[in-house]
Design a protein around this motif. Structure first.
Motif: not given
Length: 186
Positions: A89-107
């Motif tokens: 699988k393609q990992a979610i990383c780099g700037k996309n990692y920051a977007v996903v981590a920030g997204f979950i954290n902000a919910l």
């Protein structure tokens, strides 16, 4: 008790703030949107040279959350399991990692407003009951409750706004990385 989906978001954000080069392969938590999830599995890729820092960061986060939840969720723990596998699988990383981590954290999650009329009565609340993330999609399911219809609608619109932010973030950051030599953690 702690919402394991929200705690997963906090952990991912904590790893980002520790400047660890981690890739998300998947997140799976919760069984129903109206129940507080007890367990969330996060699968990540970690660069071999960052394994010790990764384990140390996870242990630090676990100690912080244990102290927070000592009375509400005394059995809280993070079960860290290393697997020496390379994922297709393609990992979610780099700037996309920051977007996903920030997204979950902000919910938002939990009590949002108390009644002004009845002391001690919750007026508006929500629960992040189901969270699923893989290389193709991010899915979050909520149970949103309010005794005031306008407050409920505003909260739903807030969630929709956060989803729009992540969509724009992904479009802006189309490229991540796939570590060649990495260990998989769950």
């Amino acid at each position: 008790r702690g919402n394991s989906n929200k705690l997963a978001g906090r952990l991912l954000w904590h790893l980002y703030m520790e400047k660890l080069n981690v890739g998300i392969l998947g997140v799976q938590g919760g069984l129903a949107d109206n129940a507080i999830p007890r367990e969330t599995t996060i699968t990540v890729l970690v660069q071999e040279e960052q394994e010790e820092s990764f384990v140390r960061a996870v242990n630090t986060f676990e100690a912080i959350v244990k102290a927070e939840l000592i009375t509400k969720d005394p059995d809280f723990m993070i079960d860290l399991e290393k697997r020496n596998e390379v994922s297709e699988k393609q990992a979610i990383c780099g700037k996309n990692y920051a977007v996903v981590a920030g997204f979950i954290n902000a919910l938002p999650n939990g009590v949002q407003a108390m009644s002004a009329e009845v002391q001690g009565k919750v007026e508006t609340s929500l629960n992040l009951g189901i969270l699923k993330i893989d290389e193709e999609k991010v899915q979050a399911s909520f149970s949103v409750r309010s005794s005031i219809e306008g407050s409920k609608r505003a909260l739903i619109e807030k969630i929709m706004s956060i989803f729009m932010i992540i969509a724009v973030g992904f479009l802006a950051n189309r490229i991540g990385f796939l570590p060649k030599e990495a260990s998989r953690y769950m």
